[in-house]
Design a protein around this motif. Structure first.
Motif, PDB file in Angstrom:
ATOM      1  N   LEU A 141       0.817  -1.218   0.000  1.00 24.60           N
ATOM      2  CA  LEU A 141       0.000   0.000   0.000  1.00 24.60           C
ATOM      3  C   LEU A 141       0.850   1.266   0.000  1.00 24.60           C
ATOM      4  O   LEU A 141       0.393   2.322  -0.435  1.00 24.60           O
ATOM      5  CB  LEU A 141      -0.941   0.010   1.211  1.00 24.60           C
ATOM      6  N   SER A 142       2.080   1.160   0.469  1.00 27.90           N
ATOM      7  CA  SER A 142       2.931   2.356   0.554  1.00 27.90           C
ATOM      8  C   SER A 142       4.222   2.210  -0.247  1.00 27.90           C
ATOM      9  O   SER A 142       5.119   3.046  -0.123  1.00 27.90           O
ATOM     10  CB  SER A 142       3.270   2.651   2.020  1.00 27.90           C
ATOM     11  N   ILE A 143       4.310   1.192  -1.086  1.00 27.14           N
ATOM     12  CA  ILE A 143       5.535   0.949  -1.840  1.00 27.14           C
ATOM     13  C   ILE A 143       5.765   2.068  -2.869  1.00 27.14           C
ATOM     14  O   ILE A 143       4.832   2.526  -3.534  1.00 27.14           O
ATOM     15  CB  ILE A 143       5.478  -0.435  -2.528  1.00 27.14           C
ATOM     16  N   LEU A 146      -8.147  -4.753  -2.385  1.00 35.99           N
ATOM     17  CA  LEU A 146      -9.306  -5.646  -2.438  1.00 35.99           C
ATOM     18  C   LEU A 146      -9.058  -6.904  -1.598  1.00 35.99           C
ATOM     19  O   LEU A 146      -9.969  -7.405  -0.935  1.00 35.99           O
ATOM     20  CB  LEU A 146      -9.605  -6.036  -3.884  1.00 35.99           C
ATOM     21  N   ALA A 147      -7.826  -7.411  -1.635  1.00 35.89           N
ATOM     22  CA  ALA A 147      -7.493  -8.610  -0.870  1.00 35.89           C
ATOM     23  C   ALA A 147      -7.614  -8.356   0.635  1.00 35.89           C
ATOM     24  O   ALA A 147      -8.112  -9.208   1.382  1.00 35.89           O
ATOM     25  CB  ALA A 147      -6.080  -9.082  -1.214  1.00 35.89           C
ATOM     26  N   LEU A 148      -7.188  -7.182   1.078  1.00 37.69           N
ATOM     27  CA  LEU A 148      -7.308  -6.847   2.502  1.00 37.69           C
ATOM     28  C   LEU A 148      -8.776  -6.745   2.908  1.00 37.69           C
ATOM     29  O   LEU A 148      -9.155  -7.137   4.020  1.00 37.69           O
ATOM     30  CB  LEU A 148      -6.563  -5.540   2.795  1.00 37.69           C
ATOM     31  N   ILE A 192      -1.615  -3.732  -9.088  1.00 37.12           N
ATOM     32  CA  ILE A 192      -1.193  -4.587  -7.979  1.00 37.12           C
ATOM     33  C   ILE A 192      -1.659  -3.987  -6.660  1.00 37.12           C
ATOM     34  O   ILE A 192      -2.175  -4.697  -5.778  1.00 37.12           O
ATOM     35  CB  ILE A 192       0.345  -4.772  -7.971  1.00 37.12           C
ATOM     36  N   GLN A 193      -1.515  -2.671  -6.512  1.00 36.33           N
ATOM     37  CA  GLN A 193      -1.971  -2.009  -5.289  1.00 36.33           C
ATOM     38  C   GLN A 193      -3.491  -2.091  -5.154  1.00 36.33           C
ATOM     39  O   GLN A 193      -4.008  -2.351  -4.067  1.00 36.33           O
ATOM     40  CB  GLN A 193      -1.526  -0.545  -5.288  1.00 36.33           C
ATOM     41  N   ARG A 194      -4.209  -1.844  -6.238  1.00 34.48           N
ATOM     42  CA  ARG A 194      -5.673  -1.957  -6.190  1.00 34.48           C
ATOM     43  C   ARG A 194      -6.091  -3.354  -5.751  1.00 34.48           C
ATOM     44  O   ARG A 194      -6.977  -3.519  -4.904  1.00 34.48           O
ATOM     45  CB  ARG A 194      -6.267  -1.643  -7.563  1.00 34.48           C
ATOM     46  N   ALA A 244     -10.049   1.845  -1.744  1.00 36.03           N
ATOM     47  CA  ALA A 244      -9.743   1.810  -0.308  1.00 36.03           C
ATOM     48  C   ALA A 244     -11.014   2.036   0.513  1.00 36.03           C
ATOM     49  O   ALA A 244     -11.242   1.355   1.519  1.00 36.03           O
ATOM     50  CB  ALA A 244      -8.687   2.858   0.030  1.00 36.03           C
ATOM     51  N   ALA A 245     -11.847   2.968   0.071  1.00 33.81           N
ATOM     52  CA  ALA A 245     -13.111   3.234   0.781  1.00 33.81           C
ATOM     53  C   ALA A 245     -14.012   2.001   0.749  1.00 33.81           C
ATOM     54  O   ALA A 245     -14.632   1.641   1.753  1.00 33.81           O
ATOM     55  CB  ALA A 245     -13.814   4.434   0.142  1.00 33.81           C
TER      56      ALA A 245
END
Length: 377
Positions: A276-278, A306-308, A300-302, A336-337
């Motif tokens: 998320l912060s890479i 979703l995985a979290l 990948i971040q999106r 994220a929301a």
């Protein structure tokens, strides 16, 4: 020139340079494929990643006018990861599909094809060649099927007798008239396991794929993902292996023949929260060498977000709130929301409501509303 002898020499040399399987095909028009591709276009089943026109994808002579034959190669890759780290509560991990383990296969197969080309040039100086790996106009699977590498399974993958479908494919169009090999007999029979197991119904029927529904494609898109697919992705960061892992032809198929394809567990099964912060630089250093990085870090971040949400990982709430409030990319803020709502902690809902007061992007606001809507479920 004794082309039969040259073919035997090419086969022998291919083994020396680490090609696991090689076959030879004619340059006749791929008529059946052409009809299928046109039907795919009519049904809007294409992903948009395809290269070239239908004609260029099915008529080898359009790519090399003097074409006389096609050489198809296959390299096997592993299906099991050694010392795979566990995804644990509070320390969740994502997964890259097997085809993205190890060094980018495009580079490895291009290296093998280059060596093969140099060998042919030495033996036949007037040779003309055009090589492709995955991103070229010709359909790798159609060439491999004609060349006897394997048969085209209902999961739309080439299934080899030796390695199952865990193979990378590449081909070389050449002006040398090599004798064509015999195709392998289709042996899917009445088995329909892959079609039934497809998470999104992308396998419309055996051998027909709606690429727009395929998780392997969806994980590479950069926009908001449709709600119906968000719950299907699970912890996949890139690609999908379901139609391969359920295939009976792949049972006990696991080959570690090439050092380049051995996965680094921390790369192919990475922790989700650090993604998320890479930074761009960190992403390139960690993931740049693998095929799954080609679309950049945003998809990948999106998918990590979703995985979290999929895991309902409350330890990620603060990180997701930060993204929702501060990230300049609407897709990341909105996703994220949505995931915060899916996680469903009181603090998450309060943060969404607070962020809505400052948010101006309509799509992000819509995602925030959806996030808050999880309270009602």
């Amino acid at each position: 020139m004794d082309y039969k002898q040259l073919k035997e020499e090419v086969i022998a040399y291919s083994k020396e340079i680490g090609i696991d399987k090689i076959g030879f095909a004619s340059v006749d028009v791929f008529g059946e494929l052409k009809a299928r591709l046109k039907r795919q276009e009519e049904l809007s089943y294409q992903s948009g990643f395809e290269k070239g026109t239908v004609e260029e994808r099915t008529e080898p002579s359009r790519l090399l006018p003097e074409a006389q034959s096609i050489i198809s190669i296959a390299l096997a890759y592993p299906s099991k990861m050694k010392d795979a780290p566990k995804s644990k509560k509070g320390d969740r991990r994502g997964i890259f599909c097997r085809a993205s383990w190890g060094q980018d296969y495009h580079d490895v197969l291009r290296d093998r094809l280059q060596k093969l080309g140099e060998f042919l040039t030495e033996k036949f100086p007037e040779v003309s060649i055009k090589s492709m790996v995955d991103t070229g106009e010709l359909a790798d699977r159609a060439v491999a099927e004609r060349a006897g590498i394997g048969f085209s399974g209902k999961n739309c993958a080439i299934i080899t007798p030796e390695f199952g479908s865990y193979v990378y494919l590449g081909e070389m169009v050449t002006n040398i008239p090599f004798e064509a090999d015999e195709p392998v007999e289709d042996s899917c029979g009445d088995c329909n396991i892959c079609v039934d197991a497809c998470p999104t119904g992308a396998l419309v029927q055996g051998g027909q794929l709606d690429a727009n529904k395929c998780i392997a494609f969806l994980t590479q898109t950069k926009d908001f993902l449709a709600d119906e697919y968000r719950v299907k992705i699970g912890n996949r960061l890139y690609g999908c292996d379901t139609c391969q892992t359920v295939c009976p032809k792949n049972k006990k198929k696991d080959f570690h023949l090439h050092e380049e394809f051995e996965p680094d567990p921390e790369v192919t099964k990475p922790r989700l929260k650090p993604l998320l912060s890479i930074s761009n630089r960190e992403f390139k250093e960690q993931f740049g060498p693998i095929a799954g990085s080609w679309r950049g870090k945003k998809p990948i971040q999106r998918n990590a977000i979703l995985a979290l949400g999929h895991y309902k990982d409350e330890t990620a709430v603060d990180d997701l709130i930060r993204l929702m409030k501060e990230d300049p990319r609407p897709v990341i803020r909105g996703t994220a929301a949505w995931s915060l709502g899916k996680i469903g902690s009181p603090g998450a809902y309060e943060a969404i409501e607070a962020a809505m007061e400052k948010e101006s992007d309509e799509q992000v606001l819509f995602e925030m509303e959806k996030g808050l809507g999880f309270q009602l479920n």
